[in-house]
Design an enzyme around this catalytic site. Structure first.
Site, PDB file in Angstrom:
ATOM      1  N   THR A  30      -0.541   4.433   0.517  1.00  0.00           N
ATOM      2  CA  THR A  30       0.217   4.169   1.814  1.00  0.00           C
ATOM      3  C   THR A  30       1.624   5.022   1.987  1.00  0.00           C
ATOM      4  O   THR A  30       1.893   5.162   0.763  1.00  0.00           O
ATOM      5  CB  THR A  30       0.803   2.782   1.884  1.00  0.00           C
ATOM      6  OG1 THR A  30      -0.520   1.830   2.005  1.00  0.00           O
ATOM      7  CG2 THR A  30       1.817   2.362   2.958  1.00  0.00           C
ATOM      8  N   THR A  45       2.898  -0.069  -2.488  1.00  0.00           N
ATOM      9  CA  THR A  45       1.695   0.709  -2.372  1.00  0.00           C
ATOM     10  C   THR A  45       0.887   0.463  -3.402  1.00  0.00           C
ATOM     11  O   THR A  45       1.342  -0.154  -4.364  1.00  0.00           O
ATOM     12  CB  THR A  45       1.796   2.238  -2.316  1.00  0.00           C
ATOM     13  OG1 THR A  45       0.728   2.860  -2.290  1.00  0.00           O
ATOM     14  CG2 THR A  45       2.410   2.593  -3.547  1.00  0.00           C
ATOM     15  N   ASP A  98      -1.659  -5.128   3.143  1.00  0.00           N
ATOM     16  CA  ASP A  98      -0.274  -5.942   3.101  1.00  0.00           C
ATOM     17  C   ASP A  98       0.666  -5.219   4.062  1.00  0.00           C
ATOM     18  O   ASP A  98       1.900  -5.614   4.498  1.00  0.00           O
ATOM     19  CB  ASP A  98       0.169  -5.550   1.440  1.00  0.00           C
ATOM     20  CG  ASP A  98       0.175  -4.218   1.158  1.00  0.00           C
ATOM     21  OD1 ASP A  98      -0.836  -3.563   1.508  1.00  0.00           O
ATOM     22  OD2 ASP A  98       1.090  -3.691   0.467  1.00  0.00           O
ATOM     23  N   GLY A 151      -3.751  -3.802  -1.469  1.00  0.00           N
ATOM     24  CA  GLY A 151      -3.051  -4.796  -0.578  1.00  0.00           C
ATOM     25  C   GLY A 151      -3.338  -6.210  -0.700  1.00  0.00           C
ATOM     26  O   GLY A 151      -2.344  -7.157  -0.611  1.00  0.00           O
TER      27      GLY A 151
HETATM   28  C1  SD4 Z   1      -3.330  -1.445   1.897  1.00  0.00           C
HETATM   29  N1  SD4 Z   1      -1.485  -1.379   0.322  1.00  0.00           N
HETATM   30  O1  SD4 Z   1      -3.791  -1.442   2.990  1.00  0.00           O
HETATM   31  C2  SD4 Z   1      -2.447  -0.475   1.282  1.00  0.00           C
HETATM   32  C3  SD4 Z   1      -3.013   0.482   0.859  1.00  0.00           C
HETATM   33  C4  SD4 Z   1      -1.962   1.393  -0.028  1.00  0.00           C
HETATM   34  O2  SD4 Z   1      -1.834   2.788  -1.963  1.00  0.00           O
HETATM   35  O3  SD4 Z   1      -1.107   1.208  -0.163  1.00  0.00           O
HETATM   36  N2  SD4 Z   1      -2.622   2.110  -1.006  1.00  0.00           N
HETATM   37  O4  SD4 Z   1      -4.082  -2.142   0.834  1.00  0.00           O
END
Ligand code: SD4
Length: 296
Positions: free
Chosen positions: A156, A207, A187, A210
């Site tokens: 993310t 990040t 998240d 999630g």
């Molecule tokens: C998720 N946390 O949708 C996010 C993806 C992410 O590094 O951060 N990836 O789970």
């Protein structure tokens, strides 16, 4: 007057931080800076986990999640958006132009159309080709046996900024877990899980996996540790350790956090090695390899 700062996740933020910096140092608002960082990455087709170029869910549909936050009372989020690219700006519109905190799926898309956001095709040819090869592998070996490193990889863009008036802001934007189950939301768009900002106590953006942050309210927890008096690095460490303790971790699971306080102190930390962050405190952004709690 406070020194301006932008701290963002992953090396793909180098260009994004650079593009947001001039306006921030010219007296711009931290909210504009974090929005600009996320918009830059949303446009970047090389990034396969955010915006255009993001990998789709298991049915081939790209769905985006985003959040912006200034304080517990002032945040906006959207999730499961499949028709509009600039979900960070859309999340900001939810905060500024609606009485709500989170709009999902078709409702968020309708809100986007009503507020003049342009509809875009989100699935690029490259992302479609990667999806089709994942699908072919899943068909031949069965969905339980596909390469977990392909499934678990997801990054993310999260950004925290402080402006000359001492105002903290945070934003994040993601296409979520690649090849996710349709309807899965992570998240990032849920305040307290992937992002939390308190104007006096501090800010945290996450990040990684999630589902872990969602189990432990990780971003809120980190800021709560700051509120109780911990330095930023110590607050992040406690939140990561608590999140790891409360879950059974898979080999690819990652919890990576950025933290910042209104006094300009900041930190970046991850559970496992491999995390990168970008700090702008002058014209040239610096790529940082944050400390990890575990060695593998
Ligand atoms: C998720 N946390 O949708 C996010 C993806 C992410 O590094 O951060 N990836 O789970």
């Amino acid at each position: 007057m406070t020194e301006a700062l932008i701290l963002s996740t992953w090396s793909f933020a180098l260009e994004a931080n650079r593009s947001a910096w001039p306006a921030l140092t010219a007296g711009g608002a931290s909210l504009d800076a974090v929005e600009a960082v996320c918009r830059h990455v949303e446009e970047d087709t090389e990034v396969d986990s955010v915006g255009l170029g993001g990998l789709p869910d298991a049915t081939g549909s790209v769905t985006l999640d985003a959040c912006v936050m200034l304080s517990p009372a002032r945040s906006g989020s959207v999730c499961a958006v499949s028709t509009h690219l600039h979900v960070t700006s859309l999340a900001r519109a939810v905060m500024e132009r609606s009485p709500h905190k989170l709009l999902a799926g078709p409702g968020a898309e309708r809100f986007a159309a009503e507020h003049g956001f342009e509809a875009r095709e989100l699935l690029t040819d490259e992302a479609r080709a990667t999806y089709e090869s994942w699908l072919a592998d899943a068909d031949s070996v069965g969905p339980q046996n596909i390469d977990p490193s392909l499934e678990e990889h997801h990054d993310t863009v999260g950004s925290l900024a402080l402006d000359a008036s001492g105002v903290l802001a945070g934003a994040c934007s993601t296409s979520g877990m690649r090849f996710k189950t349709p309807g899965r939301v992570g998240d990032s768009p849920i305040t307290g899980h992937g992002l939390w900002v308190h104007p006096e106590h501090g800010a945290c953006v996450a990040t990684g996996s999630g589902e872990l942050m969602m189990g432990s309210n990780t971003a809120f927890l980190a800021v709560e540790e700051m509120r109780r008096g911990a330095e930023v690095a110590e607050a992040l460490k406690r939140a990561i350790e608590r999140t790891a303790e409360e879950h059974e971790l898979g080999p690819e699971d990652q919890v990576a956090l950025l933290g910042m306080r209104p006094d300009g102190s900041w930190a970046a930390m991850s559970l496992r090695p491999g995390f990168r962050a970008v700090l702008s405190s002058g014209e040239e952004p610096a790529l940082i390899e944050p400390e990890s709690i575990w060695s593998t």
